[in-house]
Design a protein around this motif. Structure first.
Motif, short mmCIF file in Angstrom:
data_model
loop_
_atom_site.label_atom_id
_atom_site.label_comp_id
_atom_site.label_asym_id
_atom_site.label_seq_id
_atom_site.Cartn_x
_atom_site.Cartn_y
_atom_site.Cartn_z
N PHE A 240 0.93 -1.01 -0.05
CA PHE A 240 -0.08 -0.03 -0.05
C PHE A 240 0.85 1.24 0.03
CE2 PHE A 240 -2.39 3.33 2.27
CZ PHE A 240 -3.58 3.43 1.65
N ILE A 241 1.98 1.24 0.83
CA ILE A 241 2.89 2.43 1.10
C ILE A 241 3.84 2.40 -0.39
CG2 ILE A 241 4.59 3.55 2.26
CD1 ILE A 241 3.31 2.49 4.58
N MET A 242 4.52 1.52 -0.47
CA MET A 242 5.53 1.20 -1.57
C MET A 242 5.29 1.62 -3.13
SD MET A 242 8.05 -1.05 0.54
CE MET A 242 9.57 -1.05 -0.55
N THR A 243 4.18 0.55 -3.51
CA THR A 243 3.76 0.68 -4.69
C THR A 243 2.56 0.67 -5.19
OG1 THR A 243 3.74 -1.86 -4.38
CG2 THR A 243 5.67 -1.11 -5.06
N ARG A 244 1.53 0.82 -4.09
CA ARG A 244 0.22 1.04 -4.46
C ARG A 244 -0.20 0.15 -5.51
NH1 ARG A 244 -3.14 5.26 -2.29
NH2 ARG A 244 -1.86 5.86 -0.62
N GLY A 245 0.33 -1.24 -5.51
CA GLY A 245 0.02 -2.34 -6.32
C GLY A 245 0.55 -2.39 -7.73
N GLY A 246 1.42 -1.42 -8.14
CA GLY A 246 1.96 -1.28 -9.18
C GLY A 246 3.62 -1.87 -9.13
N PRO A 247 4.38 -2.00 -10.10
CA PRO A 247 3.75 -1.46 -11.55
C PRO A 247 3.32 -2.55 -12.19
CG PRO A 247 6.32 -2.42 -11.17
CD PRO A 247 5.56 -2.42 -9.93
N GLN A 248 2.45 -2.26 -13.07
CA GLN A 248 1.35 -3.16 -13.85
C GLN A 248 0.95 -4.22 -13.16
OE1 GLN A 248 3.55 -4.31 -17.54
NE2 GLN A 248 4.48 -2.39 -17.43
N ASN A 249 0.40 -3.84 -11.79
CA ASN A 249 -0.15 -4.84 -10.92
C ASN A 249 0.66 -5.95 -10.44
OD1 ASN A 249 -2.75 -3.37 -10.90
ND2 ASN A 249 -3.52 -4.58 -12.70
N ALA A 250 1.94 -5.83 -10.38
CA ALA A 250 2.90 -6.57 -9.97
C ALA A 250 2.78 -7.08 -8.46
CB ALA A 250 4.22 -6.73 -10.46
N THR A 251 2.53 -5.84 -7.64
CA THR A 251 2.39 -6.22 -6.55
C THR A 251 0.83 -5.87 -5.94
OG1 THR A 251 3.02 -3.85 -5.64
CG2 THR A 251 4.67 -5.43 -5.99
N LEU A 252 -0.10 -6.19 -6.72
CA LEU A 252 -1.33 -6.19 -6.23
C LEU A 252 -1.71 -7.31 -5.78
CD1 LEU A 252 -4.23 -4.74 -6.61
CD2 LEU A 252 -4.59 -6.38 -8.66
N PHE A 253 -1.70 -7.36 -4.20
CA PHE A 253 -1.92 -8.59 -3.39
C PHE A 253 -3.28 -8.58 -2.83
CE2 PHE A 253 2.74 -7.49 -2.33
CZ PHE A 253 3.07 -8.50 -3.07
N LEU A 254 -3.97 -9.73 -2.50
CA LEU A 254 -5.24 -10.03 -2.39
C LEU A 254 -5.85 -8.92 -1.35
CD1 LEU A 254 -5.94 -13.74 -2.23
CD2 LEU A 254 -6.97 -12.17 -3.53
N VAL A 255 -5.11 -8.76 -0.20
CA VAL A 255 -5.79 -7.73 0.84
C VAL A 255 -5.95 -6.37 0.19
CG1 VAL A 255 -5.51 -6.75 3.09
CG2 VAL A 255 -5.06 -9.08 2.70
N LEU A 256 -4.96 -5.94 -0.49
CA LEU A 256 -5.00 -4.76 -1.17
C LEU A 256 -5.77 -4.58 -1.92
CD1 LEU A 256 -3.12 -1.81 -1.28
CD2 LEU A 256 -2.09 -2.80 -3.28
N TYR A 257 -6.36 -5.49 -2.90
CA TYR A 257 -7.46 -5.55 -3.83
C TYR A 257 -8.88 -5.50 -3.07
CZ TYR A 257 -10.16 -6.60 -7.96
OH TYR A 257 -11.10 -6.45 -8.78
N LEU A 258 -8.64 -6.43 -2.04
CA LEU A 258 -10.02 -6.11 -0.98
C LEU A 258 -10.30 -4.75 -0.30
CD1 LEU A 258 -10.52 -8.56 1.94
CD2 LEU A 258 -11.06 -6.26 2.26
N TYR A 259 -9.00 -4.14 -0.01
CA TYR A 259 -9.18 -2.96 0.57
C TYR A 259 -9.69 -1.84 -0.60
CZ TYR A 259 -7.55 1.96 1.93
OH TYR A 259 -7.49 2.99 2.35
N ARG A 260 -9.27 -1.91 -1.89
CA ARG A 260 -9.56 -1.07 -2.91
C ARG A 260 -11.18 -1.22 -3.16
NH1 ARG A 260 -5.39 -1.62 -7.90
NH2 ARG A 260 -3.47 -0.74 -6.98
N ASN A 261 -11.69 -2.51 -3.29
CA ASN A 261 -13.00 -2.92 -3.60
C ASN A 261 -13.78 -2.13 -2.34
OD1 ASN A 261 -13.82 -4.34 -5.98
ND2 ASN A 261 -11.95 -5.28 -5.32
N GLY A 262 -13.37 -2.37 -1.15
CA GLY A 262 -14.41 -1.91 0.01
C GLY A 262 -14.25 -0.32 0.16
#
Lengths: 304, 307
Positions: A240-262
């Motif tokens: 969340f702090i370092m990459t916000r899920g990027g680059p090109q979703n390479a660090t999009l982890f499940l809880v981060l994606y859950l957080y985004r949706n919620g």
């Protein structure tokens, strides 16, 4: 000896203790109902709803669950989280065990080394995320300037989709302090007599390690593995702090994606569905690990 | 290797030569120093992040781009720390003072709540006989296995309905209700290990359970209580996700969230960030060094308890 004690159980005393017991446990009973059971049931309800917090929730049946299978981002974040866990956790365990083995040889200054190895794990995760942002910086980061000494071209750690996850895993290796301490306790619990007996029988050092140390600490390894996998599946703050899920979703982890949706798309129902999926995955892996454990974990208390 | 060195010394008990010299002759030298070299190198590698924070916090904006890396800043820039106080202010007070006040307020109240409630519950589970006890204890164990992410959304909605958003309540109140099975489990294990005779004697003398707990059990359980206090305090000190979800007024932010305010508006002000980071880390390091023994014990206690 008074007569009071000889009363069988003393039903008045027993009844009083039963009430004391319930009253003492009251914080847990209330806390469990309010902060575990209620949210859990609410969460089950939400899985079947479509709700953006503004308009009232509407029943959508299994749509949210079906969406899990259609949503490309789920596949991506599941892949990322698995990569991070199944490559990261074994490496963490190997490093933690190696450090514990080094410290288990009675060297001088053990407390100092133990402190040095432990301190990074003490660092608040927000703080270490910010530090690593700098260490991994492509231009002036220390990692690249170290690699330059060996003629390795600078890597765009957090900006290259191929390098981002390895960078995250590398970062977790600095946090193995607690696992190391647990391994160390396990190593110190292995009876010396076993090593002595093996030495008399002519077992070499590697043999003693493979056939005594490894089996004797297997229950500790198992503990570290289970706890490590559960924690690793829930990675959030660093990404969340370092990459916000990027680059090109390479660090999009499940809880981060859950957080985004919620909390960014306000899809409460879908976010709850992701949460339950994560729960099912974690439980499944924990159960599998317990099943496999009987094959490699040495249980003490079996006939000696 | 140790054994080898010891026999070597034992052979010459009279001549009393310097022990170290003998152990070198005994072949212990090479292996032992190799281990020390390994440990020193690894110790350095593990210290890099912390050293980096400290050294960068004493650099100027330009100093961070130098190659090779300057471990000792030249010139040493002292102004980053005073700048922490000036760069962000709320009604005349430095923002960082607010952040630390909030962090300590939340961490201390949540830790006290965790201690009080978990001790009561753990004592009830360990020593008091009542019918539903084992069922409830297994429920508290089950909460340990459950990833808290599952209840993230409904918990948020619950606190929203309670009008607790933008207050410290979500970070404090639940912890007064023994919501963390882990601490109940740890304390219960410790209580079970205490000798029961004292408590039985007190009970025969007519003391009630609360009195027994306070006068006998708590004083004997200091190691476990210190362990829980440290774990709990650090957990709340470091907590990032809850304040991120529940707070929106900057002056209510704890340090974990407020740190990002020092990042700089247009460019990353790394030296200032690192000064903020160093200030944030310092209390945890002090706590660790002060309570290291308890800490290690606690980890071993809980780690081994998981067997």
């Amino acid at each position: 000896m008074t007569g009071r004690q000889s009363k069988p159980g003393g039903s008045a005393v027993a009844r009083r203790q039963a009430w004391e017991g319930r009253i003492f446990a009251l914080p847990f009973i209330l806390g469990f109902l309010a902060f575990w059971l209620y949210p859990m049931s609410y969460s089950v309800y939400l899985v079947f709803q479509d709700w953006d917090l503004l308009s009232p929730p509407s029943f959508v049946g299994l749509d949210n669950i079906a969406e899990l299978f259609r949503d490309e981002s789920i596949g991506i974040s599941l892949g990322n989280t698995s990569y991070y866990t199944f490559i990261g956790v074994p490496l963490q365990l190997v490093l933690a065990l190696a450090l514990a083995l080094l410290l288990n040889i009675k060297v001088r200054g053990l407390a100092i080394y133990r402190t040095l190895f432990y301190l990074p794990a003490m660092t608040p995760i927000v703080a270490s995320a910010i530090v690593w942002l700098q260490i991994l910086h492509p231009e002036f980061g220390i990692l690249n300037s170290f690699l330059r000494n060996f003629g390795i071209e600078p890597v765009n750690w957090l900006f290259d989709p191929r390098a981002a996850k390895p960078a995250f895993i590398l970062m977790t290796l600095w946090g193995v302090g607690p696992q190391m301490v647990i391994f160390l306790a396990g190593l110190q619990g292995v009876p010396q007599s076993l090593y002595e007996a093996a030495e008399i029988d002519g077992a070499s050092r590697p043999q003693r390690f493979l056939f005594i140390t490894i089996p004797m600490i297997s229950s500790i390894t198992f503990f570290n593995l289970v706890v490590g996998v559960i924690a690793s599946f829930q990675v959030f703050t660093t990404a969340f702090i370092m990459t916000r899920g990027g680059p090109q979703n390479a660090t999009l982890f499940l809880v981060l994606y859950l957080y985004r949706n919620g909390f960014q798309y306000f899809k409460m129902g879908y976010a709850s569905a992701i949460a339950w999926m994560l729960f099912v995955i974690i439980v499944a892996f924990t159960v599998i690990q317990f099943r496999l454990a009987s094959r490699w974990v040495y249980e003490e208390g079996a006939p000696a | 290797m140790t054994a080898h060195a010891d026999t070597a010394t034992a052979k010459h008990p009279k001549s009393n030569p310097p022990r170290r010299a003998i152990s070198r002759l005994g072949g212990g030298f090479s292996v032992r120093s190799l281990i020390h070299v390994c440990l020193l190198a690894l110790g350095f590698v593990f210290s890099i992040p912390l050293l980096w924070v400290i050294t960068t916090s004493f650099k100027g904006q330009g100093g961070i781009f130098t190659y090779p890396i300057e471990w000792i800043p030249d010139p040493v820039v002292w102004s980053n720390y005073p700048r922490l106080l000036n760069v962000l202010t709320f009604s005349g007070w430095p923002g960082i003072v607010f952040f630390f006040r909030n962090t300590f307020f939340i961490s201390i109240l949540a830790t006290v709540g965790t201690l009080v409630s978990s001790i009561l519950v753990a004592y009830s589970f360990a020593r008091l006989q009542w019918p539903e006890r084992n069922f409830l204890f297994s429920l508290s164990l089950a909460t340990m296995m459950l990833p808290s992410v599952v209840i993230l959304i409904p918990t948020f909605l619950l606190f929203r309905d309670l009008k607790w958003l933008n207050t410290f309540m979500p970070m404090i109140v639940p912890f007064w209700f023994a919501v963390q099975g882990f601490y109940i489990f740890l304390l219960r294990q410790f209580f079970l290990g205490l000798p029961a005779e004292l408590e039985e004697a007190a009970r025969i003398d007519g003391a009630n359970s609360l009195r027994i707990l306070w006068v006998i059990v708590v004083p004997l359980s200091r190691p476990a209580i210190v362990t829980v206090s440290i774990f709990s305090f650090l957990q709340h000190y470091n907590e990032f996700l809850s304040p991120l979800l529940y707070l929106n007024a900057v002056e209510k932010f704890p340090m974990a969230l407020g740190m990002r305010m020092f990042q700089g508006t247009y460019t990353n002000d790394w030296p200032l960030m690192m000064a903020a980071t160093a200030t944030f880390i310092l209390p945890t390091i002090c706590l660790f060094l002060m309570a290291q023994r308890h800490f290690i014990q606690g980890i071993q206690l809980t780690g081994l308890a998981g067997r």
